[in-house]
Design a protein around this motif. Sequence first.
Motif, PDB file in Angstrom:
ATOM      1  N   LYS A  31       0.845  -1.192   0.000  1.00 26.09           N
ATOM      2  CA  LYS A  31       0.000   0.000   0.000  1.00 26.09           C
ATOM      3  C   LYS A  31       0.874   1.234   0.000  1.00 26.09           C
ATOM      4  O   LYS A  31       2.042   1.176   0.394  1.00 26.09           O
ATOM      5  N   GLU A  32       0.285   2.339  -0.417  1.00 22.53           N
ATOM      6  CA  GLU A  32       1.012   3.602  -0.459  1.00 22.53           C
ATOM      7  C   GLU A  32       1.635   3.902   0.899  1.00 22.53           C
ATOM      8  O   GLU A  32       0.975   3.793   1.928  1.00 22.53           O
ATOM      9  N   GLY A  33       2.908   4.228   0.880  1.00 22.72           N
ATOM     10  CA  GLY A  33       3.596   4.559   2.111  1.00 22.72           C
ATOM     11  C   GLY A  33       4.330   3.396   2.745  1.00 22.72           C
ATOM     12  O   GLY A  33       5.129   3.595   3.653  1.00 22.72           O
ATOM     13  N   ASP A  34       4.078   2.181   2.303  1.00 20.86           N
ATOM     14  CA  ASP A  34       4.785   1.019   2.827  1.00 20.86           C
ATOM     15  C   ASP A  34       6.270   1.114   2.514  1.00 20.86           C
ATOM     16  O   ASP A  34       6.654   1.554   1.434  1.00 20.86           O
ATOM     17  N   ILE A  35       7.071   0.674   3.463  1.00 20.76           N
ATOM     18  CA  ILE A  35       8.508   0.600   3.207  1.00 20.76           C
ATOM     19  C   ILE A  35       8.818  -0.790   2.675  1.00 20.76           C
ATOM     20  O   ILE A  35       8.660  -1.785   3.371  1.00 20.76           O
ATOM     21  N   ILE A  36       9.233  -0.836   1.418  1.00 23.99           N
ATOM     22  CA  ILE A  36       9.502  -2.128   0.783  1.00 23.99           C
ATOM     23  C   ILE A  36      10.874  -2.637   1.185  1.00 23.99           C
ATOM     24  O   ILE A  36      11.050  -3.785   1.547  1.00 23.99           O
ATOM     25  N   ILE A  37      11.848  -1.744   1.098  1.00 22.90           N
ATOM     26  CA  ILE A  37      13.212  -2.085   1.491  1.00 22.90           C
ATOM     27  C   ILE A  37      13.758  -0.926   2.311  1.00 22.90           C
ATOM     28  O   ILE A  37      13.524   0.231   1.981  1.00 22.90           O
ATOM     29  N   ASP A  38      14.476  -1.249   3.367  1.00 24.27           N
ATOM     30  CA  ASP A  38      15.055  -0.192   4.178  1.00 24.27           C
ATOM     31  C   ASP A  38      16.581  -0.314   4.169  1.00 24.27           C
ATOM     32  O   ASP A  38      17.120  -1.307   3.729  1.00 24.27           O
ATOM     33  N   PHE A  39      17.236   0.708   4.676  1.00 21.61           N
ATOM     34  CA  PHE A  39      18.693   0.695   4.716  1.00 21.61           C
ATOM     35  C   PHE A  39      19.195  -0.505   5.520  1.00 21.61           C
ATOM     36  O   PHE A  39      18.579  -0.895   6.518  1.00 21.61           O
ATOM     37  N   ASN A  40      20.284  -1.066   5.071  1.00 21.46           N
ATOM     38  CA  ASN A  40      20.955  -2.150   5.777  1.00 21.46           C
ATOM     39  C   ASN A  40      20.142  -3.434   5.878  1.00 21.46           C
ATOM     40  O   ASN A  40      20.472  -4.313   6.652  1.00 21.46           O
ATOM     41  N   LEU A  57      14.977   6.040  -2.493  1.00 16.87           N
ATOM     42  CA  LEU A  57      15.569   7.168  -1.799  1.00 16.87           C
ATOM     43  C   LEU A  57      16.951   6.812  -1.270  1.00 16.87           C
ATOM     44  O   LEU A  57      17.238   5.660  -0.976  1.00 16.87           O
ATOM     45  N   ARG A  58      17.745   7.818  -1.123  1.00 10.49           N
ATOM     46  CA  ARG A  58      19.039   7.652  -0.477  1.00 10.49           C
ATOM     47  C   ARG A  58      19.100   8.641   0.665  1.00 10.49           C
ATOM     48  O   ARG A  58      18.628   9.763   0.547  1.00 10.49           O
ATOM     49  N   GLU A  59      19.686   8.207   1.756  1.00  8.13           N
ATOM     50  CA  GLU A  59      19.777   9.102   2.898  1.00  8.13           C
ATOM     51  C   GLU A  59      20.993   9.990   2.741  1.00  8.13           C
ATOM     52  O   GLU A  59      22.067   9.535   2.388  1.00  8.13           O
ATOM     53  N   GLN A  82      21.895  -5.742  -7.411  1.00 11.57           N
ATOM     54  CA  GLN A  82      23.299  -5.691  -7.024  1.00 11.57           C
ATOM     55  C   GLN A  82      23.491  -6.291  -5.645  1.00 11.57           C
ATOM     56  O   GLN A  82      24.435  -7.019  -5.393  1.00 11.57           O
ATOM     57  N   CYS A  83      22.552  -6.006  -4.753  1.00 10.16           N
ATOM     58  CA  CYS A  83      22.633  -6.556  -3.410  1.00 10.16           C
ATOM     59  C   CYS A  83      22.521  -8.069  -3.443  1.00 10.16           C
ATOM     60  O   CYS A  83      23.225  -8.777  -2.729  1.00 10.16           O
ATOM     61  N   GLU A  91      21.672  -0.265   0.251  1.00  3.27           N
ATOM     62  CA  GLU A  91      22.188   1.087   0.397  1.00  3.27           C
ATOM     63  C   GLU A  91      21.082   2.105   0.250  1.00  3.27           C
ATOM     64  O   GLU A  91      21.317   3.299   0.332  1.00  3.27           O
ATOM     65  N   ILE A  92      19.896   1.635  -0.021  1.00  4.08           N
ATOM     66  CA  ILE A  92      18.822   2.560  -0.336  1.00  4.08           C
ATOM     67  C   ILE A  92      17.553   2.217   0.447  1.00  4.08           C
ATOM     68  O   ILE A  92      17.469   1.181   1.100  1.00  4.08           O
ATOM     69  N   ARG A  93      16.605   3.081   0.374  1.00  8.86           N
ATOM     70  CA  ARG A  93      15.297   2.809   0.951  1.00  8.86           C
ATOM     71  C   ARG A  93      14.260   2.902  -0.159  1.00  8.86           C
ATOM     72  O   ARG A  93      14.315   3.815  -0.996  1.00  8.86           O
ATOM     73  N   ALA A  94      13.330   1.960  -0.165  1.00  6.98           N
ATOM     74  CA  ALA A  94      12.286   1.941  -1.182  1.00  6.98           C
ATOM     75  C   ALA A  94      10.930   2.104  -0.510  1.00  6.98           C
ATOM     76  O   ALA A  94      10.586   1.347   0.391  1.00  6.98           O
ATOM     77  N   ILE A  95      10.207   3.120  -0.911  1.00  7.45           N
ATOM     78  CA  ILE A  95       8.894   3.387  -0.331  1.00  7.45           C
ATOM     79  C   ILE A  95       7.854   3.376  -1.434  1.00  7.45           C
ATOM     80  O   ILE A  95       8.071   3.947  -2.511  1.00  7.45           O
ATOM     81  N   ALA A  96       6.724   2.730  -1.159  1.00 11.10           N
ATOM     82  CA  ALA A  96       5.659   2.650  -2.157  1.00 11.10           C
ATOM     83  C   ALA A  96       5.062   4.023  -2.370  1.00 11.10           C
ATOM     84  O   ALA A  96       4.670   4.711  -1.429  1.00 11.10           O
ATOM     85  N   GLU A  97       4.993   4.422  -3.614  1.00 10.58           N
ATOM     86  CA  GLU A  97       4.439   5.722  -3.962  1.00 10.58           C
ATOM     87  C   GLU A  97       2.935   5.604  -4.183  1.00 10.58           C
ATOM     88  O   GLU A  97       2.185   6.535  -3.944  1.00 10.58           O
ATOM     89  N   THR A  98       2.510   4.442  -4.633  1.00 10.61           N
ATOM     90  CA  THR A  98       1.094   4.157  -4.802  1.00 10.61           C
ATOM     91  C   THR A  98       0.836   2.730  -4.326  1.00 10.61           C
ATOM     92  O   THR A  98       1.772   2.006  -4.024  1.00 10.61           O
ATOM     93  N   ASP A  99      -0.428   2.344  -4.240  1.00 10.14           N
ATOM     94  CA  ASP A  99      -0.743   0.942  -4.015  1.00 10.14           C
ATOM     95  C   ASP A  99      -0.302   0.145  -5.237  1.00 10.14           C
ATOM     96  O   ASP A  99      -0.211   0.684  -6.330  1.00 10.14           O
TER      97      ASP A  99
END
Length: 208
Positions: A31-40, A57-59, A82-83, A91-99
């Motif tokens: 769903k929108e706003g879910d964090i799919i992948i987080d740092f580390n 996103l990158r921090e 790559q990971c 190395e990145i964070r992935a956040i759902a932009e839409t459902d």
Amino acid sequence: MKNTLQNTYNFIFEGSLINEILEISKIHDFKEGDIIIDFNENIKNMPLMLTGAIKILREDFDEGELLLYFIEKGDTCAMSMQCCLGNAKSEIRAIAETDGQLILIPVAKMNEWLGKYATWRNFVFNSYNNRLKEMLTTIDHLAFMNMDERLLNYLLEKSKINTSNQIKKTHQEIAYDLNTSRVVISRILKALENKGKIKLNRAYIELL
DNA sequence: ACATTAATTGTGT
DNA sequence: ACACAATTAATGT
């Protein structure tokens, strides 16, 4: 799900590969706003986008977040590939932009298919190229463009991914993605409105 | 329907 | 960048 998969990838993958994907992979709704992948995070699956869109996103140094690029249907995330291959952490964070939904492909299968299917190899290779190109574009924007061009670019990208001229985002959220302050966004948006490029409304923006 | 509050956006310094 | 004004949406009574 079979239909969605075939509609999006039928012209890229041969039938036998599609069948293997259907057998082995799991589907993941988000769903929108879910964090799919987080740092580390360790990545154990490689995602294939079916529907919806995700932003990568990158921090930044100062607790700031900076948008690298969006991925949508038919894309995969080069970073996560790559990971997978290098057994590394994200190395990145992935956040759902839409459902939407995506397919998770285990690392082992991904490697196996690289040798087995030419279409898969091409797909992975092309994804890499596309992501790299997009990254270069955004780096160019960061280095050489001023903020109003970046913002305009951002708006165009967004209207592309949700196939609508209505962009439902607050100035604050946009400022977050572009790593700047809300007031700057407000001012530039207003300037763009005066130039007749957009229409400004509360909580959403209309492209003209 | 009205008042109160919170969130979003506009502007001046 | 900061502070505050103005406008709109959300909520409670």
